[in-house]
Write a protein that holds these residues in place. Sequence first.
Motif, short mmCIF file in Angstrom:
data_model
loop_
_atom_site.label_atom_id
_atom_site.label_comp_id
_atom_site.label_asym_id
_atom_site.label_seq_id
_atom_site.Cartn_x
_atom_site.Cartn_y
_atom_site.Cartn_z
N SER A 1 5.30 7.95 -11.41
CA SER A 1 4.02 7.73 -10.74
C SER A 1 4.02 6.24 -10.40
O SER A 1 4.75 5.45 -11.02
N TYR A 2 3.23 5.86 -9.40
CA TYR A 2 3.18 4.44 -9.05
C TYR A 2 1.84 4.10 -8.44
O TYR A 2 1.10 4.96 -7.97
N HIS A 3 1.54 2.83 -8.45
CA HIS A 3 0.39 2.28 -7.74
C HIS A 3 0.66 0.79 -7.53
O HIS A 3 1.63 0.25 -8.04
N THR A 40 5.23 1.00 -11.73
CA THR A 40 5.76 2.36 -11.85
C THR A 40 5.68 2.82 -13.30
O THR A 40 5.71 2.02 -14.23
N THR A 58 0.85 -1.19 0.00
CA THR A 58 0.00 0.00 0.00
C THR A 58 0.88 1.24 0.00
O THR A 58 2.00 1.23 0.54
N SER A 59 0.36 2.32 -0.58
CA SER A 59 1.12 3.56 -0.61
C SER A 59 1.31 4.13 0.79
O SER A 59 2.32 4.78 1.07
N GLN A 77 1.85 9.62 -1.92
CA GLN A 77 0.76 8.67 -2.12
C GLN A 77 0.79 8.04 -3.51
O GLN A 77 0.39 6.89 -3.67
N ASP A 78 1.28 8.76 -4.52
CA ASP A 78 1.24 8.21 -5.87
C ASP A 78 2.45 8.57 -6.72
O ASP A 78 2.44 8.41 -7.93
N ILE A 127 8.75 9.72 -1.43
CA ILE A 127 7.65 8.90 -1.93
C ILE A 127 6.37 9.41 -1.29
O ILE A 127 6.24 9.45 -0.07
N LEU A 152 4.12 -3.79 -7.36
CA LEU A 152 4.36 -2.38 -7.59
C LEU A 152 4.39 -2.12 -9.09
O LEU A 152 5.05 -2.84 -9.84
N LEU A 159 4.45 2.98 2.18
CA LEU A 159 5.61 3.36 1.38
C LEU A 159 5.99 4.83 1.52
O LEU A 159 7.15 5.19 1.35
N GLN A 160 5.05 5.69 1.86
CA GLN A 160 5.28 7.13 1.88
C GLN A 160 6.35 7.54 2.88
O GLN A 160 6.44 6.99 3.96
#
Length: 141
Positions: free
Chosen positions: A80-82, A90, A35-36, A65-66, A63, A88, A39-40
């Motif tokens: 950008s990532y999700h 990117t 989850t973001s 949220q996105d 890093i 993951l 990771l943030q």
Amino acid sequence: MRGALFASLALITLTACQPTGEMDGKPAPSGQISTSAELQGLYRLAGINGAEPKGAEGIAIEITQDRIDVVDNCVLLPWSYHFKGARLVTETVMGPTCRRSYTDDERAIMKAIDGAQTVSRTASNGLLMDGAGGTVTLFSQ
């Protein structure tokens, strides 16, 4: 009493002989991140493909949220990532940057983050991004 002392010393000795969480210069993953929110943060580059970065100066990574932003001197490397499940995903974001050649570290970071498929927490509480392009190890700032 003597038996308890011996048992305590044996336990301390066994604990001291346990692996440190690193194998072949690469931190061992200890928990998958998917989850973001996990990771943030603000990080510094600690390793590329299991080795210390070659550059003398630190490289900062933010890093959100996105988005993943690597800032090295005047170079901005954004993605950008999700997450798709635990995977993951990117995508490079085009944007302004200074006009100079990329360093070896910057090229390795780009390759690793472009190919990253998993993110996990290392035994030393760092982040390990891993995938087809190699690995990047990050530590909180």
